[in-house]
Structures are given as structure tokens and as C-alpha cells.
Design a protein around this motif. Sequence first.
Motif, short mmCIF file in Angstrom:
data_model
loop_
_atom_site.label_atom_id
_atom_site.label_comp_id
_atom_site.label_asym_id
_atom_site.label_seq_id
_atom_site.Cartn_x
_atom_site.Cartn_y
_atom_site.Cartn_z
N TYR A 73 -15.83 66.97 82.31
CA TYR A 73 -14.44 66.49 82.23
C TYR A 73 -13.56 67.53 81.54
CZ TYR A 73 -10.46 63.75 80.52
OH TYR A 73 -9.21 63.30 80.21
N LEU A 76 -12.82 70.40 83.92
CA LEU A 76 -11.86 70.04 84.96
C LEU A 76 -10.43 70.00 84.41
CD1 LEU A 76 -13.94 67.27 86.77
CD2 LEU A 76 -13.38 69.54 87.68
N CYS A 77 -10.30 69.48 83.18
CA CYS A 77 -8.97 69.43 82.55
C CYS A 77 -8.46 70.84 82.27
CB CYS A 77 -9.03 68.62 81.26
SG CYS A 77 -9.22 66.84 81.51
N HIS A 80 -7.51 72.46 85.84
CA HIS A 80 -6.34 71.93 86.54
C HIS A 80 -5.11 71.84 85.65
CE1 HIS A 80 -8.34 70.90 90.31
NE2 HIS A 80 -9.35 70.42 89.61
N LYS A 85 -4.47 63.00 81.67
CA LYS A 85 -5.92 63.14 81.49
C LYS A 85 -6.49 61.79 81.06
CE LYS A 85 -5.15 67.79 79.59
NZ LYS A 85 -5.36 68.66 78.40
N THR A 313 -9.46 64.64 90.84
CA THR A 313 -8.86 65.77 90.12
C THR A 313 -7.66 66.32 90.86
OG1 THR A 313 -10.28 67.40 91.24
CG2 THR A 313 -11.12 66.43 89.21
N VAL A 318 -6.42 64.31 86.08
CA VAL A 318 -7.88 64.37 86.11
C VAL A 318 -8.36 63.06 85.49
CG1 VAL A 318 -9.94 65.45 85.13
CG2 VAL A 318 -8.09 66.87 86.02
N ILE A 451 -17.02 64.84 92.50
CA ILE A 451 -15.56 65.02 92.59
C ILE A 451 -15.16 64.56 93.98
CG2 ILE A 451 -13.65 66.66 92.50
CD1 ILE A 451 -15.46 68.46 90.77
#
Length: 465
Positions: A73, A76-77, A80, A85, A313, A318, A451
Motif C-alpha cells: 500500500y 502504491l501511494c 501514484h 489514500k 489505484t 489508492v 490490483i
Amino acid sequence: MAPKKAKGDDVPKPPPLIGRFGTSLKIGIVGLPNVGKSTFFNVLTKSQAAAENFPFCTIDPNESRVPIPDERYDFLCQFHKPASKIPAFLNVVDIAGLVKGAHVGQGLGNAFLSHINACDGIFHLTRAFEDEDIIHVEGTVDPVRDMEIIHEELRLKDVEMIVPIIDKLEKTAVRGGDKKLKPEYDVMCKIKSWVVDEKKHVRYYHDWNDKEIDVLNKYLFLTSKPMIYLVNLSEKDYIRRKNKWLVKIKEWVDSHDPGALVIPFSGNLESRLQDMNEEERQKCCKEHKTQSALSKIIKAGYAALQLEYFFTTGPDEVRAWTIRVRAGRTTASACPPPAAGDKEAVHCACLICVTEGVCAKIDVAFHPTVCGPCWGLLLHVCLSLQSPARQELQGTKAPQAAGKIHTDFERGSFGRVMKFQDFKEGSESAVKAAGKYRQQGRNYTVEDGDIIFFKFNAPNAPKKK
């Protein structure tokens, strides 16, 4: 001639999925008064629940939710940089202390037991440190005795519930001749034999069939809830990784709740670490060669409720979406028992090492029965994320997962799925180029960490005749 055993009959099975169906599940912190429940709740949730040196300083349950720590996580944050979030959460409840006789109303027993009934899992917290300034409701520190008290109070409360249920069913199903209720009566008699006569908890029995589980899920007995044992140590014992009670606790858990996870931690150390900034926290842990246990405890609680999540995402958001795991038969193989002086034969099969894909060898510098990396007490079973035990879990199908985002999606959607590891090692374009960004149909079983990009395609309305 005896019937032939089906393939896999000798394989151990995970606990059956007993309890409420859903994803908004809660785990309660249970234990005697003054063992550190509210302190643990405060550091876990970063809240300010009352934590005082007298019994029953908590009366009404405190409830909060804790984000699940996950490097996927975080990655991904960071990648992107989304405007929104939203991680996955574990709902935690701080329940007031139980005392001996709680099932008949001692202390504030009946109210507290009803609070436990509202939870779906239990953090069973016990105290294994001496402190003259913190009174113990039983007079002395003995975590094994304390665990026995809690176990017996929960069992006796179930007994109190089981007896009138059977009396009512006997009146209608046996004497009244109601054939529809006869199967439920037979199941309840089996449960009574196990809980009342054998004096064991419902969850200890791993061979409940589907019909029996339906009855168990109707009544939601306290002893059916999954339990994780948390051992509150002094800061000194936690840092030096030694405590006189750990082996006795493991022996008790092995005989009374086989396979349950035991995690030692120090409420005092966790509270101190929470008051530091990130740099000070890392310096303190490095200096004392220790680490916080909170991340492992949170992950263990989430796994005990048999929850997992997938990701959606993008630059806007996300988000981790919680779904339910339905455990099937496991095909994990047992490791050989350790030979004398053979440290390599013992592996850790606690939920922490399993969910993190680790099969950790024992480290004798810690303790002969404790896993070095996770402080979980050892079992002689070797599991990993790549094992068939994980592959044979029967999870959530794609339509139900899409329905978590919007109920309309469950009727007519399809998803493009890529694995997190594939995305991390390249990019979305690289995943597509490699043919690993795949469109999946309604029968696809969503896996933890997938995902997914869902597209809504409204089904055609039936033609009017």
C-alpha cells in the motif's frame, strides 16, 4: 473392508470459518483487570482511553480502527501520489476486565461478556511482569492461571446459553415431533457434549461440518471466536527476550488451544516509542536491538478474522478493499521433529511468518521455543505464501469483490487484474507488454494484493414479450 481414505484425508485442516459473515468485523481486547488492556489499546489506536491502576477503570467499551501496515500500500501511494489514500482497517474494541465468576455477574461480568459477544475475534491479553505499583486482581502474577480464568468464564457463559437452547429444541423437536428442528437439536447435543461434558471450547474442534457450522453461526458462541494470545512483558524482559513464563504459556496454549498464536510485547516500551518521533524511535530500537510488535499484532488480528484485501489505484485514489477469505482444506506438510542439537529442523508457522512469506529458522540466541524474527512461539509446521495451503483458500469471486466498490458492479462488471509484484518490478505498461495485465471473468477468485481495474457493463434487460 474399511473405506479408502480420500486423497488429502491425512492433511491437517485450518479452523472452520465460524462467525458473522461480512467484512466489518471487530476484534476485542480481553483479559483480567490491570493487565495492560487499555494501555495496549491506546498505543495500538493512538487514542486516549483511560488507563488507571485500579480494576474496572474501563466500563463502556472503547472502539477504534487501526490501519493495516502494508509495504505494498505504501509503495502504491508513493508511486501514484493520489489525492485520496484509504488503507484497510482493523476494528479494535477495548473491553473491561473480566474476573472469576463473571458469567454469574461478578465484577461487571454480564455486561462485559455481552461486549465480547459483539466482537468476532479476541486478543487475549495476559500479564507476565511484576510491578508493586500495579495491583493484580488475583494478588499475584500468574499468566497461566489468568488465562484459565478467562477461558473458563467464556466457556461457562456458553454453557449458560446452550442449556436453555437444548431444552427448547427438545420440547419442539423431540416431544413435539417437529422434524425440521430435529437436525438442529442433534447438532446442539453434539455442541453440548463438547462444551459442557468435555469442557472444551468450540473452536478447538476443527471437524465441524457445514450443517453444524450453520447452527454455530446462528448462536455465535463466545468459545467459537478465534483467539490470539498477547503476553505483556516488562520492557527489560522484552528487550533481552527472556521471561520465565513464556515456556509455561506455550505449554498451556499447546494443550488447551492448539495452533493458536502467542505474541509477546511490552506495553511500556510501545507507549514510550509512541511518544518519540520517527528518528528517535529508530535510534532507540537500534540501540536496544529491538522493534515494536504492533505491526505484527495488527496483521495477526486481521488474519485471524480471515480478511484480506485488493487494491484499486490511480492518481485520484489508492484504496484497499477488504474482502473475506473462506478457508478450505490445507495441504501443508509437517516439518520433521528436531533432532538433538539440530536447530535447522524447527520452523515458525505463526500467522506473521506465513502472511509475510517467511519460513524463519529458530534463533537460539532468543529462546529455544521462540521465533527470532517475529517473537511467535514455534510450531513444527512449515508454511509459506507459496505453499498449497495458501493456494487452496477459497476466496472472494470477482463479482462480489466488485460489489464492495458499488453494488451495481456485482451485476455487470469485469476487471483487469495485475499482481502487485509484477507492477512493482516494472510498470503498468511493462505488465501489459508482458501479457500479465489480464481481463478476468466472473469466476476469477480475487487474491490478496491484486490490483484491479473494474469496468461496469450493465447487463442487457430481458426483452419484453
